[in-house]
Write a protein that holds these residues in place. Structure first.
Motif, PDB file in Angstrom:
ATOM      1  N   SER A  13       0.852  -1.188   0.000  1.00  0.00           N
ATOM      2  CA  SER A  13       0.000   0.000   0.000  1.00  0.00           C
ATOM      3  C   SER A  13       0.889   1.240   0.000  1.00  0.00           C
ATOM      4  CB  SER A  13      -0.905  -0.012   1.233  1.00  0.00           C
ATOM      5  OG  SER A  13      -1.713   1.151   1.259  1.00  0.00           O
ATOM      6  N   LEU A  14       0.682   2.119  -0.983  1.00  0.00           N
ATOM      7  CA  LEU A  14       1.486   3.328  -1.147  1.00  0.00           C
ATOM      8  C   LEU A  14       0.605   4.551  -0.909  1.00  0.00           C
ATOM      9  CD1 LEU A  14       3.157   2.221  -4.500  1.00  0.00           C
ATOM     10  CD2 LEU A  14       4.170   2.040  -2.217  1.00  0.00           C
ATOM     11  N   ASP A  15       0.905   5.307   0.141  1.00  0.00           N
ATOM     12  CA  ASP A  15       0.159   6.522   0.469  1.00  0.00           C
ATOM     13  C   ASP A  15       0.918   7.709  -0.100  1.00  0.00           C
ATOM     14  OD1 ASP A  15      -0.870   8.856   1.763  1.00  0.00           O
ATOM     15  OD2 ASP A  15      -1.732   7.586   3.322  1.00  0.00           O
ATOM     16  N   HIS A  16       0.415   8.279  -1.185  1.00  0.00           N
ATOM     17  CA  HIS A  16       1.151   9.333  -1.885  1.00  0.00           C
ATOM     18  C   HIS A  16       1.160  10.647  -1.119  1.00  0.00           C
ATOM     19  CE1 HIS A  16       1.230   6.401  -4.992  1.00  0.00           C
ATOM     20  NE2 HIS A  16      -0.034   6.560  -5.355  1.00  0.00           N
ATOM     21  N   ALA A  17       0.226  10.846  -0.217  1.00  0.00           N
ATOM     22  CA  ALA A  17       0.209  12.082   0.564  1.00  0.00           C
ATOM     23  C   ALA A  17       1.241  12.051   1.680  1.00  0.00           C
ATOM     24  CB  ALA A  17      -1.190  12.311   1.140  1.00  0.00           C
ATOM     25  N   SER A  18       1.291  10.937   2.409  1.00  0.00           N
ATOM     26  CA  SER A  18       2.203  10.844   3.559  1.00  0.00           C
ATOM     27  C   SER A  18       3.539  10.192   3.238  1.00  0.00           C
ATOM     28  CB  SER A  18       1.528  10.045   4.681  1.00  0.00           C
ATOM     29  OG  SER A  18       1.368   8.683   4.294  1.00  0.00           O
ATOM     30  N   GLY A  19       3.600   9.449   2.142  1.00  0.00           N
ATOM     31  CA  GLY A  19       4.816   8.716   1.808  1.00  0.00           C
ATOM     32  C   GLY A  19       4.963   7.403   2.551  1.00  0.00           C
ATOM     33  N   LYS A  20       3.933   6.993   3.264  1.00  0.00           N
ATOM     34  CA  LYS A  20       4.004   5.759   4.040  1.00  0.00           C
ATOM     35  C   LYS A  20       3.793   4.534   3.149  1.00  0.00           C
ATOM     36  CE  LYS A  20       2.478   7.735   8.463  1.00  0.00           C
ATOM     37  NZ  LYS A  20       1.445   7.688   9.535  1.00  0.00           N
ATOM     38  N   VAL A  21       4.486   3.461   3.534  1.00  0.00           N
ATOM     39  CA  VAL A  21       4.399   2.192   2.818  1.00  0.00           C
ATOM     40  C   VAL A  21       4.046   1.101   3.817  1.00  0.00           C
ATOM     41  CG1 VAL A  21       5.613   0.519   1.372  1.00  0.00           C
ATOM     42  CG2 VAL A  21       6.215   2.945   1.239  1.00  0.00           C
ATOM     43  N   SER A  22       3.094   0.234   3.469  1.00  0.00           N
ATOM     44  CA  SER A  22       2.801  -0.931   4.299  1.00  0.00           C
ATOM     45  C   SER A  22       2.706  -2.152   3.398  1.00  0.00           C
ATOM     46  CB  SER A  22       1.500  -0.751   5.084  1.00  0.00           C
ATOM     47  OG  SER A  22       0.399  -0.577   4.212  1.00  0.00           O
ATOM     48  N   THR A  23       3.096  -3.307   3.948  1.00  0.00           N
ATOM     49  CA  THR A  23       3.174  -4.535   3.158  1.00  0.00           C
ATOM     50  C   THR A  23       2.410  -5.656   3.842  1.00  0.00           C
ATOM     51  OG1 THR A  23       5.350  -3.917   2.303  1.00  0.00           O
ATOM     52  CG2 THR A  23       4.735  -6.223   2.120  1.00  0.00           C
ATOM     53  N   THR A  24       1.614  -6.383   3.085  1.00  0.00           N
ATOM     54  CA  THR A  24       0.892  -7.552   3.573  1.00  0.00           C
ATOM     55  C   THR A  24       1.338  -8.770   2.781  1.00  0.00           C
ATOM     56  OG1 THR A  24      -1.048  -6.200   4.098  1.00  0.00           O
ATOM     57  CG2 THR A  24      -1.371  -8.577   3.970  1.00  0.00           C
ATOM     58  N   ARG A  25       1.721  -9.829   3.481  1.00  0.00           N
ATOM     59  CA  ARG A  25       2.185 -11.045   2.829  1.00  0.00           C
ATOM     60  C   ARG A  25       0.981 -11.872   2.373  1.00  0.00           C
ATOM     61  NH1 ARG A  25       7.571 -12.346   3.707  1.00  0.00           N
ATOM     62  NH2 ARG A  25       8.249 -14.415   2.958  1.00  0.00           N
ATOM     63  N   LEU A  26       1.021 -12.388   1.137  1.00  0.00           N
ATOM     64  CA  LEU A  26      -0.102 -13.136   0.584  1.00  0.00           C
ATOM     65  C   LEU A  26       0.181 -14.628   0.447  1.00  0.00           C
ATOM     66  CD1 LEU A  26      -1.142 -10.665  -2.276  1.00  0.00           C
ATOM     67  CD2 LEU A  26      -2.192 -10.908  -0.019  1.00  0.00           C
ATOM     68  N   LEU A  27       1.352 -14.990  -0.107  1.00  0.00           N
ATOM     69  CA  LEU A  27       1.664 -16.402  -0.339  1.00  0.00           C
ATOM     70  C   LEU A  27       3.169 -16.568  -0.477  1.00  0.00           C
ATOM     71  CD1 LEU A  27       0.354 -19.237  -0.958  1.00  0.00           C
ATOM     72  CD2 LEU A  27       0.656 -18.668  -3.384  1.00  0.00           C
ATOM     73  N   ASP A  28       3.725 -17.545   0.250  1.00  0.00           N
ATOM     74  CA  ASP A  28       5.163 -17.829   0.174  1.00  0.00           C
ATOM     75  C   ASP A  28       5.476 -18.733  -1.011  1.00  0.00           C
ATOM     76  OD1 ASP A  28       5.629 -16.316   2.389  1.00  0.00           O
ATOM     77  OD2 ASP A  28       6.045 -17.990   3.745  1.00  0.00           O
ATOM     78  N   GLY A  29       6.729 -18.667  -1.459  1.00  0.00           N
ATOM     79  CA  GLY A  29       7.191 -19.521  -2.544  1.00  0.00           C
ATOM     80  C   GLY A  29       6.514 -19.254  -3.864  1.00  0.00           C
ATOM     81  N   ALA A  30       6.091 -18.013  -4.101  1.00  0.00           N
ATOM     82  CA  ALA A  30       5.201 -17.705  -5.227  1.00  0.00           C
ATOM     83  C   ALA A  30       5.939 -17.102  -6.423  1.00  0.00           C
ATOM     84  CB  ALA A  30       4.110 -16.745  -4.767  1.00  0.00           C
ATOM     85  N   GLU A  31       5.301 -17.186  -7.578  1.00  0.00           N
ATOM     86  CA  GLU A  31       5.738 -16.496  -8.795  1.00  0.00           C
ATOM     87  C   GLU A  31       4.597 -16.485  -9.822  1.00  0.00           C
ATOM     88  OE1 GLU A  31       7.087 -14.595 -10.561  1.00  0.00           O
ATOM     89  OE2 GLU A  31       9.024 -14.079  -9.729  1.00  0.00           O
ATOM     90  N   PHE A  32       4.810 -15.705 -10.881  1.00  0.00           N
ATOM     91  CA  PHE A  32       3.915 -15.585 -12.028  1.00  0.00           C
ATOM     92  C   PHE A  32       2.489 -15.198 -11.644  1.00  0.00           C
ATOM     93  CE2 PHE A  32       7.267 -18.553 -13.405  1.00  0.00           C
ATOM     94  CZ  PHE A  32       7.756 -17.843 -14.475  1.00  0.00           C
ATOM     95  N   PRO A  33       2.297 -14.070 -10.961  1.00  0.00           N
ATOM     96  CA  PRO A  33       0.932 -13.631 -10.615  1.00  0.00           C
ATOM     97  C   PRO A  33       0.185 -13.090 -11.829  1.00  0.00           C
ATOM     98  CG  PRO A  33       2.530 -11.977  -9.949  1.00  0.00           C
ATOM     99  CD  PRO A  33       3.326 -13.140 -10.474  1.00  0.00           C
ATOM    100  N   ARG A  34      -1.092 -13.443 -11.938  1.00  0.00           N
ATOM    101  CA  ARG A  34      -1.949 -12.945 -13.016  1.00  0.00           C
ATOM    102  C   ARG A  34      -3.344 -12.662 -12.474  1.00  0.00           C
ATOM    103  NH1 ARG A  34       0.097 -13.911 -18.452  1.00  0.00           N
ATOM    104  NH2 ARG A  34      -1.855 -12.917 -19.070  1.00  0.00           N
ATOM    105  N   VAL A  35      -4.034 -11.701 -13.087  1.00  0.00           N
ATOM    106  CA  VAL A  35      -5.426 -11.404 -12.744  1.00  0.00           C
ATOM    107  C   VAL A  35      -6.285 -11.591 -13.977  1.00  0.00           C
ATOM    108  CG1 VAL A  35      -4.861  -9.796 -10.876  1.00  0.00           C
ATOM    109  CG2 VAL A  35      -5.146  -8.926 -13.219  1.00  0.00           C
ATOM    110  N   MET A  36      -7.602 -11.600 -13.765  1.00  0.00           N
ATOM    111  CA  MET A  36      -8.530 -11.638 -14.892  1.00  0.00           C
ATOM    112  C   MET A  36      -8.325 -10.390 -15.767  1.00  0.00           C
ATOM    113  SD  MET A  36     -10.765 -14.149 -15.353  1.00  0.00           S
ATOM    114  CE  MET A  36     -11.635 -15.517 -14.525  1.00  0.00           C
ATOM    115  N   PRO A  37      -8.411 -10.528 -17.085  1.00  0.00           N
ATOM    116  CA  PRO A  37      -8.149  -9.382 -17.967  1.00  0.00           C
ATOM    117  C   PRO A  37      -9.097  -8.214 -17.749  1.00  0.00           C
ATOM    118  CG  PRO A  37      -9.025 -11.264 -19.200  1.00  0.00           C
ATOM    119  CD  PRO A  37      -8.672 -11.763 -17.849  1.00  0.00           C
ATOM    120  N   GLN A  38     -10.313  -8.463 -17.265  1.00  0.00           N
ATOM    121  CA  GLN A  38     -11.276  -7.369 -17.105  1.00  0.00           C
ATOM    122  C   GLN A  38     -11.000  -6.495 -15.884  1.00  0.00           C
ATOM    123  OE1 GLN A  38     -11.972 -10.628 -16.720  1.00  0.00           O
ATOM    124  NE2 GLN A  38     -13.616 -11.010 -15.246  1.00  0.00           N
TER     125      GLN A  38
END
Length: 497
Positions: free
Chosen positions: A359-384
């Motif tokens: 999460s990138l807060d452009h006003a404050s410059g703060k960054v936060s990170t949430t872990r989703l899945l270990d050992g991962a690669e090749f993320p894709r989303v639905m084209p729409q």
């Protein structure tokens, strides 16, 4: 675009010096790999291929009747020539593939992309030009496209098909036959400019892309309309610019991650070897670019990490916050992609390769990170949902039970709840990138299929796999097996009939 200045500024492909010699250990790499392959058949995923392919797949299960179209794939196929072997997985000549699904049947064809480099070296019977990770330089070259391997992605766009590479132009192919048509120049002043293998196509058909020359500290940016015409192009300055393989787009922003590499000025090294991991000096940086002006809005500091692939991004809070999903690697994976070419397996350390939400807060410059899945690669989303808020992320992962790094598990992750719907292939299988394919009129991000390819090294065959995107853990609804092995591809896209 200041094309000439951009190309001359870089230490990338167009500025590599000629040593006049081939790497003396190219033959040694060949010997080491084949000795390892004789002991370990799973290394066939990195083996050389000769010639084109065409065949029918045997379908186990049932291909859904609504799933009609072509799954285009691309990756390196030729690693060896004249008794020499490339040092890096990314060096091989591009091999385009089309898996055609029609009425429950699956046919396959694969052809080498006949780039200038491929034709010159085929005629000579030996490698002639420098590659990303191998310093072979027997013949001079004119520009980036003299070295273009067209080996990373296959993109259907504007009723055409393009084989893409990191350092040069798109190469147009015939979508029906995969025959090479030739270099595609989007605009005359953009000839031979780097055009990344990971463009993002928004739901309205707009294509965004970038081009980078590591060490040149400049990043080219492109916006191309659905009609194939350039709408916007520019160059931004990014200090200490290193490998840029992928990025993400949101409604208002382009998001890049700059890993902490120094670029050596030793022109006797390959471009890959000139990337020196510099985590002790600095961390990674996220560079956020405003789409309307193509200028940098904000730069964020992260711990020293690298990223090959992004999933997606979207804006909220009136554009003042951007959420981006990507895979972060703790350490230098460029060297790992070199070691496999000698038959060395990489240890499996899933905690060092994690899909995360930043999460990138452009006003404050703060960054936060949430872990989703270990050992991962090749993320894709639905084209729409490209550039829009998404709730599902398809990706591969390496099961923690593996002693060496191999992607053998497919996942659709609920990124809001942190839950993964997963299925693991049998021992001896290697999964390639899987993509989400929506049903016509899809009402949700799981209303469709997860489609990909896996390599069964037990039988030296390649298999198209189809999952219900809403029930991945139930296993594939269909497996379409070819009677032969295809090269292990990097990326591709599904074009519905």
């Amino acid at each position: 675009m200041q094309r000439r200045h951009f190309l001359k500024a870089g230490l990338g492909f167009a500025a590599l010096g000629l040593s006049g010699l081939a790497r003396a250990d190219a033959y040694t790499t060949y010997q080491r790999f084949h000795a390892a392959l004789a002991r370990d058949p799973e290394l066939t995923v990195y083996a050389n291929l000769e010639g084109n392919q065409q065949g029918h797949a045997h379908v186990e299960g049932r291909i859904p009747g609504e799933l009609q179209g072509t799954f285009f794939r691309n990756g390196p196929g030729r690693f060896e020539l004249g008794g020499e072997r490339y040092h890096h997985w990314f060096d091989g000549d591009g091999y385009a593939q089309a898996w055609c699904i029609d009425g429950g049947t699956v046919t396959h064809q694969g052809r080498f992309v006949e780039t200038r480099k491929f034709l010159d070296e085929s005629a000579a019977g030996q490698f002639l030009y420098p590659a990303f990770g191998t310093d072979i330089a027997r013949r001079g070259f004119r520009d980036n496209d003299s070295l273009n391997t067209a080996n990373t992605n296959l993109l259907p766009f504007n009723d055409r098909l393009y084989a893409l590479w990191e350092g040069g132009s798109a190469t147009e192919l015939d979508p029906a036959t995969l025959a090479t048509i030739g270099i595609h120049t989007w605009r005359d002043d953009l000839a031979a400019m780097p055009f990344s293998a990971h463009p993002k196509v928004e739901p309205d058909g707009t294509l965004w892309n970038f081009g980078a020359l590591p060490g040149g500290d400049k990043l080219a940016l492109y916006r191309i309309g659905a009609d194939g015409k350039v709408r916007q192009a520019g160059v931004i300055d990014v200090p200490k610019l290193a490998l840029q393989h992928d990025f993400a787009v949101s409604a208002r922003h382009l998001v890049f991650l700059v890993p902490p590499y120094d670029i050596s000025d030793d022109k006797n090294l390959s471009l890959a070897d000139r990337h020196v991991w510099a985590a002790e000096k600095r961390g990674a940086r996220i560079v956020v670019v405003a789409k309307d002006t193509l200028t940098i809005r904000r730069v964020y500091d992260l711990p020293p990490r690298m990223a090959f692939h992004f999933g997606n991004a979207w804006d909220e809070a009136g554009g003042n916050v951007t959420q981006v999903d990507l895979v972060l690697h703790d350490g230098d994976l460029l060297k790992a992609a070199s070691r496999v070419m000698e038959g060395e397996r990489e240890p499996n350390r899933p905690a060092l390769h994690a899909a995360v939400r930043i999460s990138l807060d452009h006003a404050s410059g703060k960054v936060s990170t949430t872990r989703l899945l270990d050992g991962a690669e090749f993320p894709r989303v639905m084209p729409q949902v490209v550039g829009r808020r998404h709730g599902r992320l398809a990706m591969l992962s390496s099961d923690a039970r593996n002693t060496s790094l191999m992607l053998d598990t497919v996942n659709v992750v609920d990124v809001e709840r942190g839950r993964a719907d997963s299925w693991r292939f049998a021992p001896g299988w290697r999964a390639e990138e899987h993509v989400l394919v929506p049903r016509k009129g899809a009402r949700s991000e799981t209303d469709g299929w997860l489609v990909g390819v896996a390599q069964d090294t037990n039988t030296a065959t390649s298999v198209l796999s189809v999952f219900d995107a809403a029930r991945v853990a139930a296993g594939p609804v269909a497996l379409a097996r070819l009677p032969y092995r295809t090269p292990h591809c990097f990326h591709g896209n599904f074009l519905a009939a």
